[in-house]
Motif scaffolding. Structure first.
Motif, PDB file in Angstrom:
ATOM      1  N   ASN A  29       0.856  -1.171   0.000  1.00 38.86           N
ATOM      2  CA  ASN A  29       0.000   0.000   0.000  1.00 38.86           C
ATOM      3  C   ASN A  29       0.898   1.228   0.000  1.00 38.86           C
ATOM      4  O   ASN A  29       1.556   1.532   0.981  1.00 38.86           O
ATOM      5  N   ILE A  30       0.927   1.926  -1.087  1.00 31.49           N
ATOM      6  CA  ILE A  30       1.840   3.051  -1.258  1.00 31.49           C
ATOM      7  C   ILE A  30       1.143   4.333  -0.831  1.00 31.49           C
ATOM      8  O   ILE A  30       0.037   4.633  -1.254  1.00 31.49           O
ATOM      9  N   ASP A  31       1.822   5.082  -0.006  1.00 34.35           N
ATOM     10  CA  ASP A  31       1.324   6.387   0.408  1.00 34.35           C
ATOM     11  C   ASP A  31       1.628   7.367  -0.711  1.00 34.35           C
ATOM     12  O   ASP A  31       2.780   7.724  -0.947  1.00 34.35           O
ATOM     13  N   ARG A  32       0.598   7.794  -1.408  1.00 34.80           N
ATOM     14  CA  ARG A  32       0.792   8.659  -2.569  1.00 34.80           C
ATOM     15  C   ARG A  32       1.214  10.072  -2.170  1.00 34.80           C
ATOM     16  O   ARG A  32       1.890  10.755  -2.919  1.00 34.80           O
ATOM     17  N   GLU A  33       0.805  10.545  -1.006  1.00 37.73           N
ATOM     18  CA  GLU A  33       1.147  11.896  -0.599  1.00 37.73           C
ATOM     19  C   GLU A  33       2.519  11.968   0.070  1.00 37.73           C
ATOM     20  O   GLU A  33       3.100  13.038   0.151  1.00 37.73           O
ATOM     21  N   GLY A  34       3.021  10.852   0.560  1.00 42.17           N
ATOM     22  CA  GLY A  34       4.285  10.839   1.287  1.00 42.17           C
ATOM     23  C   GLY A  34       5.447  11.442   0.522  1.00 42.17           C
ATOM     24  O   GLY A  34       6.136  12.326   1.036  1.00 42.17           O
ATOM     25  N   PRO A  35       5.713  10.999  -0.719  1.00 37.08           N
ATOM     26  CA  PRO A  35       6.853  11.554  -1.448  1.00 37.08           C
ATOM     27  C   PRO A  35       6.731  13.055  -1.703  1.00 37.08           C
ATOM     28  O   PRO A  35       7.713  13.786  -1.611  1.00 37.08           O
ATOM     29  N   LYS A  37       5.128  15.248   0.167  1.00 34.24           N
ATOM     30  CA  LYS A  37       5.354  15.931   1.445  1.00 34.24           C
ATOM     31  C   LYS A  37       6.837  15.960   1.783  1.00 34.24           C
ATOM     32  O   LYS A  37       7.360  16.979   2.232  1.00 34.24           O
ATOM     33  N   ARG A  38       7.517  14.823   1.566  1.00 33.23           N
ATOM     34  CA  ARG A  38       8.951  14.772   1.853  1.00 33.23           C
ATOM     35  C   ARG A  38       9.726  15.711   0.935  1.00 33.23           C
ATOM     36  O   ARG A  38      10.667  16.371   1.363  1.00 33.23           O
ATOM     37  N   THR A  41       9.267  19.203   2.231  1.00 33.11           N
ATOM     38  CA  THR A  41      10.060  19.383   3.450  1.00 33.11           C
ATOM     39  C   THR A  41      11.542  19.534   3.109  1.00 33.11           C
ATOM     40  O   THR A  41      12.222  20.415   3.654  1.00 33.11           O
TER      41      THR A  41
END
Length: 73
Positions: A29-35, A37-38, A41
């Motif tokens: 399950n890939i977090d689509r927003e994670g990359p 957001k990183r 940052t």
């Protein structure tokens, strides 16, 4: 099988072991927003470090200039 006071605990420990591991669906399950957001940052950190680097470069240049102007003792 192990027993504790006449009770079989092998099923309980096996169920605990499977509960502690993520399911295959959860692992992929890939977090689509994670990359994104990183990346945002990291961009903000890069900007901050660039400003600090510029400040320290300016301060070091001022110190060098003041040392060159100082009369020898």
């Amino acid at each position: 099988m192990s027993s504790n006071n006449g009770q079989d605990t092998s099923i309980w420990t096996a169920s605990q072991a499977t509960a502690s591991r993520p399911s295959p669906a959860d692992r992929f399950n890939i977090d689509r927003e994670g990359p994104a957001k990183r990346a945002l940052t990291l961009w903000a950190l890069q900007q901050r470090f660039q400003k600090l680097n510029d400040y320290y470069d300016k301060a070091a240049a001022e110190i060098r200039a003041s040392l060159e102007r100082a009369p020898p003792r």
